[in-house]
Design a protein around this motif. Structure first.
Motif, mmCIF file in Angstrom:
data_model
loop_
_atom_site.group_PDB
_atom_site.id
_atom_site.type_symbol
_atom_site.label_atom_id
_atom_site.label_comp_id
_atom_site.label_asym_id
_atom_site.label_seq_id
_atom_site.Cartn_x
_atom_site.Cartn_y
_atom_site.Cartn_z
ATOM 1 N N MET A 430 26.187 14.605 -31.837
ATOM 2 C CA MET A 430 26.480 13.180 -31.798
ATOM 3 C C MET A 430 25.859 12.455 -32.980
ATOM 4 S SD MET A 430 26.078 12.480 -27.708
ATOM 5 C CE MET A 430 24.960 13.831 -27.384
ATOM 6 N N LYS A 431 26.691 11.783 -33.723
ATOM 7 C CA LYS A 431 26.234 10.884 -34.784
ATOM 8 C C LYS A 431 26.198 9.478 -34.214
ATOM 9 C CE LYS A 431 28.312 13.505 -38.616
ATOM 10 N NZ LYS A 431 29.267 13.415 -39.752
ATOM 11 N N ASN A 432 25.062 8.811 -34.339
ATOM 12 C CA ASN A 432 24.855 7.511 -33.705
ATOM 13 C C ASN A 432 24.438 6.461 -34.722
ATOM 14 O OD1 ASN A 432 24.844 8.600 -30.788
ATOM 15 N ND2 ASN A 432 23.269 9.835 -31.797
ATOM 16 N N ARG A 433 25.068 5.317 -34.666
ATOM 17 C CA ARG A 433 24.616 4.207 -35.504
ATOM 18 C C ARG A 433 23.156 3.914 -35.189
ATOM 19 N NH1 ARG A 433 30.241 0.822 -34.747
ATOM 20 N NH2 ARG A 433 31.243 1.588 -36.665
ATOM 21 N N ILE A 434 22.358 3.867 -36.243
ATOM 22 C CA ILE A 434 20.909 3.854 -36.054
ATOM 23 C C ILE A 434 20.423 2.645 -35.259
ATOM 24 C CG2 ILE A 434 20.499 2.739 -38.308
ATOM 25 C CD1 ILE A 434 17.950 4.454 -38.540
ATOM 26 N N GLY A 435 21.001 1.480 -35.493
ATOM 27 C CA GLY A 435 20.538 0.291 -34.783
ATOM 28 C C GLY A 435 20.799 0.376 -33.289
ATOM 29 N N VAL A 436 22.015 0.775 -32.905
ATOM 30 C CA VAL A 436 22.354 0.876 -31.485
ATOM 31 C C VAL A 436 21.549 1.994 -30.835
ATOM 32 C CG1 VAL A 436 24.223 1.199 -29.826
ATOM 33 C CG2 VAL A 436 24.661 -0.009 -31.978
ATOM 34 N N HIS A 437 21.385 3.107 -31.555
ATOM 35 C CA HIS A 437 20.616 4.227 -31.019
ATOM 36 C C HIS A 437 19.176 3.820 -30.734
ATOM 37 C CE1 HIS A 437 18.193 8.018 -31.645
ATOM 38 N NE2 HIS A 437 18.997 8.368 -30.666
ATOM 39 N N ARG A 438 18.533 3.175 -31.692
ATOM 40 C CA ARG A 438 17.128 2.804 -31.497
ATOM 41 C C ARG A 438 16.970 1.680 -30.479
ATOM 42 N NH1 ARG A 438 13.855 3.874 -37.215
ATOM 43 N NH2 ARG A 438 14.649 6.028 -37.464
ATOM 44 N N GLN A 439 17.922 0.786 -30.402
ATOM 45 C CA GLN A 439 17.875 -0.237 -29.365
ATOM 46 C C GLN A 439 17.965 0.406 -27.974
ATOM 47 O OE1 GLN A 439 21.411 -2.650 -28.549
ATOM 48 N NE2 GLN A 439 20.159 -4.496 -28.736
ATOM 49 N N THR A 440 18.830 1.410 -27.843
ATOM 50 C CA THR A 440 18.998 2.119 -26.571
ATOM 51 C C THR A 440 17.703 2.808 -26.163
ATOM 52 O OG1 THR A 440 21.341 2.463 -27.045
ATOM 53 C CG2 THR A 440 20.348 3.887 -25.381
ATOM 54 N N VAL A 441 17.066 3.476 -27.115
ATOM 55 C CA VAL A 441 15.810 4.174 -26.844
ATOM 56 C C VAL A 441 14.696 3.186 -26.522
ATOM 57 C CG1 VAL A 441 13.998 5.570 -27.900
ATOM 58 C CG2 VAL A 441 16.401 6.194 -28.233
ATOM 59 N N LEU A 442 14.551 2.180 -27.335
ATOM 60 C CA LEU A 442 13.432 1.247 -27.211
ATOM 61 C C LEU A 442 13.435 0.527 -25.866
ATOM 62 C CD1 LEU A 442 11.021 -0.034 -28.738
ATOM 63 C CD2 LEU A 442 12.609 -1.790 -29.551
ATOM 64 N N HIS A 443 14.619 0.136 -25.403
ATOM 65 C CA HIS A 443 14.704 -0.665 -24.179
ATOM 66 C C HIS A 443 15.098 0.158 -22.956
ATOM 67 C CE1 HIS A 443 14.029 -4.307 -26.430
ATOM 68 N NE2 HIS A 443 15.016 -4.009 -27.254
ATOM 69 N N GLY A 444 15.200 1.480 -23.110
ATOM 70 C CA GLY A 444 15.557 2.313 -21.968
ATOM 71 C C GLY A 444 16.915 1.965 -21.397
ATOM 72 N N MET A 445 17.877 1.691 -22.274
ATOM 73 C CA MET A 445 19.200 1.262 -21.835
ATOM 74 C C MET A 445 20.069 2.467 -21.480
ATOM 75 S SD MET A 445 19.689 -1.560 -24.875
ATOM 76 C CE MET A 445 21.182 -2.317 -24.241
ATOM 77 N N HIS A 472 24.169 11.188 -15.533
ATOM 78 C CA HIS A 472 22.733 10.889 -15.557
ATOM 79 C C HIS A 472 22.427 9.814 -16.595
ATOM 80 C CE1 HIS A 472 18.512 12.064 -14.716
ATOM 81 N NE2 HIS A 472 18.326 11.539 -15.924
ATOM 82 N N MET A 473 22.975 9.972 -17.788
ATOM 83 C CA MET A 473 22.674 9.020 -18.850
ATOM 84 C C MET A 473 23.380 7.683 -18.641
ATOM 85 S SD MET A 473 20.497 10.609 -20.472
ATOM 86 C CE MET A 473 19.900 12.155 -21.130
ATOM 87 N N GLN A 474 24.397 7.671 -17.795
ATOM 88 C CA GLN A 474 25.128 6.434 -17.532
ATOM 89 C C GLN A 474 24.470 5.592 -16.444
ATOM 90 O OE1 GLN A 474 29.061 7.080 -15.999
ATOM 91 N NE2 GLN A 474 29.486 4.888 -15.775
ATOM 92 N N ILE A 475 24.040 6.232 -15.350
ATOM 93 C CA ILE A 475 23.563 5.427 -14.219
ATOM 94 C C ILE A 475 22.291 5.947 -13.564
ATOM 95 C CG2 ILE A 475 25.880 4.589 -13.649
ATOM 96 C CD1 ILE A 475 25.912 6.598 -11.349
ATOM 97 N N LEU A 476 21.765 7.103 -13.987
ATOM 98 C CA LEU A 476 20.612 7.674 -13.295
ATOM 99 C C LEU A 476 19.316 7.629 -14.093
ATOM 100 C CD1 LEU A 476 22.286 10.775 -11.575
ATOM 101 C CD2 LEU A 476 21.844 8.503 -10.621
ATOM 102 N N LEU A 477 19.302 6.959 -15.221
ATOM 103 C CA LEU A 477 18.062 6.814 -15.974
ATOM 104 C C LEU A 477 17.068 5.973 -15.175
ATOM 105 C CD1 LEU A 477 19.382 6.130 -19.593
ATOM 106 C CD2 LEU A 477 18.471 8.270 -18.679
ATOM 107 N N PRO A 478 15.769 6.161 -15.402
ATOM 108 C CA PRO A 478 14.779 5.328 -14.702
ATOM 109 C C PRO A 478 15.048 3.836 -14.932
ATOM 110 C CG PRO A 478 13.696 7.162 -15.810
ATOM 111 C CD PRO A 478 15.130 7.184 -16.256
ATOM 112 N N ARG A 479 14.704 3.055 -13.960
ATOM 113 C CA ARG A 479 15.012 1.624 -14.037
ATOM 114 C C ARG A 479 14.074 0.868 -14.975
ATOM 115 N NH1 ARG A 479 16.876 0.210 -7.779
ATOM 116 N NH2 ARG A 479 18.401 1.916 -7.644
ATOM 117 N N ASP A 480 12.862 1.353 -15.141
ATOM 118 C CA ASP A 480 11.928 0.734 -16.077
ATOM 119 C C ASP A 480 11.929 1.528 -17.383
ATOM 120 O OD1 ASP A 480 11.066 -1.289 -14.334
ATOM 121 O OD2 ASP A 480 9.711 0.120 -13.332
#
Length: 562
Positions: A430-445, A472-480
């Motif tokens: 998977m190639k991911n746009r860096i801004g969206v990827h890091r936003q996803t990681v940083l905020h646990g989205m 799992h990655m769509q709806i089962l990630l931890p809530r915090d």
């Protein structure tokens, strides 16, 4: 007895074993309940103008019940799915004034084209106490409310299939989707015995059992709300194959919607919840490839096969008078006010992309250990899957300062090899746009922004959909979200070395220039020729031992009911 279809997917409804008088065994799927039959009311007479609908944009409709105002799914400003979806229609200029005066709002599910935090942020500055109603889904609609920073003081979670009374004339119930009961819902409104059904994005609303002969029915129609197959490459995913697949799937959706509308037999049908566009110039490839159904075409099909059903193709500011529909008047639709702009011409890209890309230089990414911390937090494991995550510019070219790494989920905890394992394994790149990827990681989205928002490019070996992983990655990630504050404190106290180059120059993030025909200096689709070849056991260059983020895929299933 319960069954699972497809394998490793969601459980379907209970099957009952029956033996007939000839000793033949049948497995019967029970019909879902029909809760609207409880305490049903006969329709009462209405006056002209007593019940009015006003379309604003996408899935947002204003319903006026003799002065009691209801709004549905207000996405009225900003993008959805990070930066992938933008409003096609220009909402009426007074949309915020109208929204703040609403008596209540219904939000169907947590996807950002229905739960729009940019819209709610503006609303709550004026009216943070407005009642908002959502269904009691296993994944709460407002699961990320804290991270959004938006203050909402009156969120109401309702059980499925029960009438909720607003006043003596008006009540509504929320029902679940038969395919995605953990997140999708639909709406049934009863005003003086007149029923309005809004199935929104449900694949199989209420398990396929819907009221017959409602006054008004609203539903999605467009298709194209997924990264598949536009963002895939390699193997069969040629441009010709994509074109044929998309055409076939859109036609299937048209006929399915035509049949559902025919079965419900509303007095009038309105297709909505599909008016989005891939407006950003860097997404021109997706925009041209991801063709969508035309609402007028669907309405023509409904008229052809069900001539007694009237149809409405909405435009911003246009309205519908329910009593005029009941009377059979030809002028039951009020056109938009003179001078109303129908289609958006600008979207304020910089404001929202700057916010996304502000996460790129967050200090956690100076330490490669963020990868193991993040993927341990995700909690997915014990599955024979290896993923490669590559951070890129807007046009999916690897970028200096971006991460490029492998994650192996086979064991009880993920591992981060420097090369693909020699064993037989499933592989996703998977190639991911860096801004969206890091936003996803940083905020646990959730990974919706990457996949549904067309913000990555995917290839896979073999060509298999891994439901357990994506679900799992769509709806089962931890809530915090991960505790990044603690992570940084630990890195600094341990004097952990920082990655030499961990963030690109901001001017590199936008990527290569876009030509007039919408292509970049190189192809928008995933081009693996610029990357090292990675068959099982081969060496992977520039790998940092850790992990990243990607996408989701929505399974589609419609089953027959006895």
């Amino acid at each position: 007895m319960r069954y699972v279809n497809p394998p490793d997917s969601f459980s379907q409804e209970q099957l009952v074993a029956e033996i007939d008088d000839q000793d033949r065994l049948s497995l019967v799927e029970l019909r879902p309940p029909q809760p609207w039959e409880f305490n049903a009311r006969d329709p009462q007479p209405l006056k002209e103008g007593e019940v009015k609908f006003t379309y604003l944009t996408h899935a947002c409709m204003e319903l006026n019940f003799n002065g009691t105002i209801m709004f549905t799914d207000p996405w009225l400003t900003g993008p959805a799915f990070a930066r992938g979806w933008w409003l096609l229609h220009e909402p009426p200029a007074d949309w915020l004034d109208r929204l703040e005066k609403a008596d209540f709002i219904y939000i169907s599910h947590l996807h950002s084209d229905h739960l729009s935090y940019p819209t709610l942020e503006l609303l709550t500055k004026r009216n943070p106490n407005i009642p908002i109603y959502v269904g009691d889904t296993s994944m709460p609609v407002f699961v990320k409310l804290k991270e959004s920073g938006v203050t909402l003081n009156n969120i109401n979670v309702l059980r499925f299939g029960l009438w909720h009374e607003i006043n003596e004339d008006l009540r509504f119930m929320i029902m679940m989707d038969g395919v995605h009961p953990d997140m999708d819902t639909c709406l049934l409104v009863d005003y003086k015995g007149h029923l309005i059904l809004n199935t929104v994005d449900c694949t199989n609303p209420n398990g396929g059992r819907l009221p017959h002969g409602v006054d008004v029915m609203l539903s999605d129609f467009a298709g194209g709300a997924s990264g598949f197959p536009m963002t895939f490459s390699g193997g069969k995913y040629t441009e010709k194959w994509k074109e044929q697949f998309i055409k076939r799937e859109r036609n299937k959706l048209l006929y399915y919607k035509t049949q559902v509308v025919r079965d419900v037999a509303p007095k009038v049908y309105c297709p909505f919840a599909g008016y989005f566009t891939e407006a950003h110039p860097s997404d021109m490839y997706v925009k041209t490839t991801n063709t969508k159904n035309d609402p007028a075409t669907l309405n023509q099909m409904i008229t052809k096969y069900s001539p007694d059903i009237r149809t409405w193709t909405p435009q911003p500011g246009a309205g519908l008078d329910l009593q005029k529909v009941i009377q059979g008047d030809k002028d039951f639709i009020t056109p938009p006010p003179p001078g109303t702009k129908v289609f958006k011409e600008s979207w304020d890209f910089d404001k929202y992309l700057d916010e996304i890309n502000s996460t790129v230089d967050n200090e956690i990414f100076a330490y490669p250990e963020w990868i193991s911390v993040y993927y341990n937090w995700c909690g997915f494991h014990s599955y024979n899957l290896v993923i490669r995550m590559i951070e890129t510019d807007d046009n999916f070219h690897p970028i200096e300062g971006g991460y490029d790494f492998l994650v192996d989920f086979e064991g009880a905890t993920p591992t981060y090899p420097k090369e693909r394992p020699a064993r037989v394994h499933n592989y996703l790149e998977m190639k991911n746009r860096i801004g969206v990827h890091r936003q996803t990681v940083l905020h646990g989205m959730f990974w919706d922004n990457l996949y549904i928002g067309f913000n990555n490019r995917i290839s896979r070996e073999p060509d298999t959909f891994h439901y357990l992983f994506w679900n799992h990655m769509q709806i089962l990630l931890p809530r915090d979200p991960p505790d990044w504050k603690k992570f940084l404190e630990e890195r600094k106290s341990m004097e952990t070395p920082r990655k030499e180059v961990w963030k690109p120059d901001p001017v590199l993030i936008p990527g290569t220039p876009i030509t007039a025909n919408g292509s970049s200096a190189s192809n928008h689709t995933t081009d693996s020729s610029s990357l090292p070849s990675h068959s099982a056991g081969s060496s992977l260059k520039w790998i940092v031992p850790a992990a990243g983020v990607a996408a989701l895929a929505i399974g589609f299933a419609v089953w027959k009911l006895k």
